[in-house]
Write a protein that holds these residues in place. Structure first.
Motif, short mmCIF file in Angstrom:
data_model
loop_
_atom_site.label_atom_id
_atom_site.label_comp_id
_atom_site.label_asym_id
_atom_site.label_seq_id
_atom_site.Cartn_x
_atom_site.Cartn_y
_atom_site.Cartn_z
N ASP A 170 -16.00 -8.90 3.34
CA ASP A 170 -17.25 -8.32 2.87
C ASP A 170 -17.19 -6.80 3.08
O ASP A 170 -17.39 -6.31 4.17
N HIS A 171 -16.86 -6.06 2.04
CA HIS A 171 -16.64 -4.63 2.16
C HIS A 171 -17.91 -3.83 2.42
O HIS A 171 -17.85 -2.60 2.60
N SER A 172 -19.05 -4.49 2.44
CA SER A 172 -20.29 -3.81 2.80
C SER A 172 -20.51 -3.80 4.31
O SER A 172 -21.44 -3.18 4.81
N LYS A 173 -19.62 -4.50 5.05
CA LYS A 173 -19.76 -4.61 6.50
C LYS A 173 -18.59 -3.93 7.21
O LYS A 173 -17.50 -3.80 6.66
N PHE A 174 -18.86 -3.50 8.44
CA PHE A 174 -17.84 -2.86 9.26
C PHE A 174 -17.81 -3.51 10.65
O PHE A 174 -18.78 -4.10 11.09
N HIS A 175 -16.68 -3.34 11.33
CA HIS A 175 -16.52 -3.82 12.70
C HIS A 175 -16.17 -2.65 13.61
O HIS A 175 -15.37 -1.79 13.24
N ALA A 176 -16.79 -2.62 14.77
CA ALA A 176 -16.42 -1.64 15.79
C ALA A 176 -15.33 -2.26 16.65
O ALA A 176 -15.57 -3.23 17.37
#
Length: 245
Positions: A170-176
């Motif tokens: 899901d390219h609308s989400k990011f992970h730290a």
């Protein structure tokens, strides 16, 4: 009466530029900025602000011996050895210590971190940490007057070191992504751009006072802006994203 000279190594880098900004705001010192490329846009900008920009780097001891002439206080931070001409961080630090000692520099502020070999009693070795810690030991061996500061992870690590990664599905989400630690482990962070400069200027200001000098040189000083867990970092980023929408 002429202003005392403060030498800032890596003056166009992250830590060095933060200190130069704080010194310019303070206005009480003559700033000598050490940089590998005196013709770069960043170096030219410093010169336009009245900063004395000189060529040199911690891997080149001769350039440091020259740059330290007449200096009252020097700020040092090593960089990882990433290519030809860049010595390992132990050599970089020792070069600066030797140059300070040879020129009777009254104060060296060394930016460091706790060594992994020392804190783990030899179980783990991480050169990027351990080499900086070895410089701390060398400072004591040659008896160079110094203050050692220990920084936490940089606040900007998410943007500058790839710790913020896009989700593969899901390219609308990011992970730290914070390596080596569990999501709920508290970690120290340093907001270098805002906090390092004023803190180091305060240390330099206090050095002339003998009582302060004894206290500041006893042991490394943690320069930490806050601590947070990985989950807290992710939650803070998520809140900011929702506000942005």
């Amino acid at each position: 009466m002429s202003k005392k000279i403060v030498l800032v190594s890596g003056a166009t880098g992250n830590q060095g530029s933060a200190l130069v900004r704080a010194l310019l705001q303070h206005g009480g010192y003559h700033i000598r900025a050490l940089t590998r490329d005196t013709q770069s846009d960043a170096a030219t900008s410093l010169a336009e602000k009245g900063v004395d920009v000189v060529p040199g780097q911690l891997s080149d001891k001769d350039s440091l011996l020259k740059a330290c002439q007449g200096v009252y206080a020097a700020f040092g931070v090593s960089i990882p050895s990433t290519g030809p001409g860049i010595a390992d961080e132990k050599v970089q630090g020792r070069n600066l210590v030797d140059a300070c000692k040879a020129n009777n520099v009254e104060l060296l502020v060394w930016s460091s971190v706790p060594g992994c070999k020392d804190t783990s009693h030899g179980r783990f070795a991480v050169p990027v940490f351990d080499d900086k810690a070895e410089v701390e030991k060398y400072i004591k061996i040659v008896d160079q007057p110094a203050i050692v500061i220990h920084l936490g992870a940089f606040t900007g690590i998410l943007l500058t070191m790839g710790a913020l990664k896009r989700d593969n599905h899901d390219h609308s989400k990011f992970h730290a992504v914070i390596p080596f630690v569990a999501p709920d482990s508290r970690q120290p962070y340093t907001y270098v751009e805002e906090d390092l400069g004023p803190a180091v200027v305060a240390l330099i200001n206090k050095w002339e006072d003998a009582t302060w000098r004894r206290e500041l040189s006893k042991s490394p000083i943690p320069l930490v802006s806050y601590d947070a867990t990985g989950r807290e970092v992710a939650d803070t980023l998520a809140k900011g994203d929702r506000k942005g929408r």
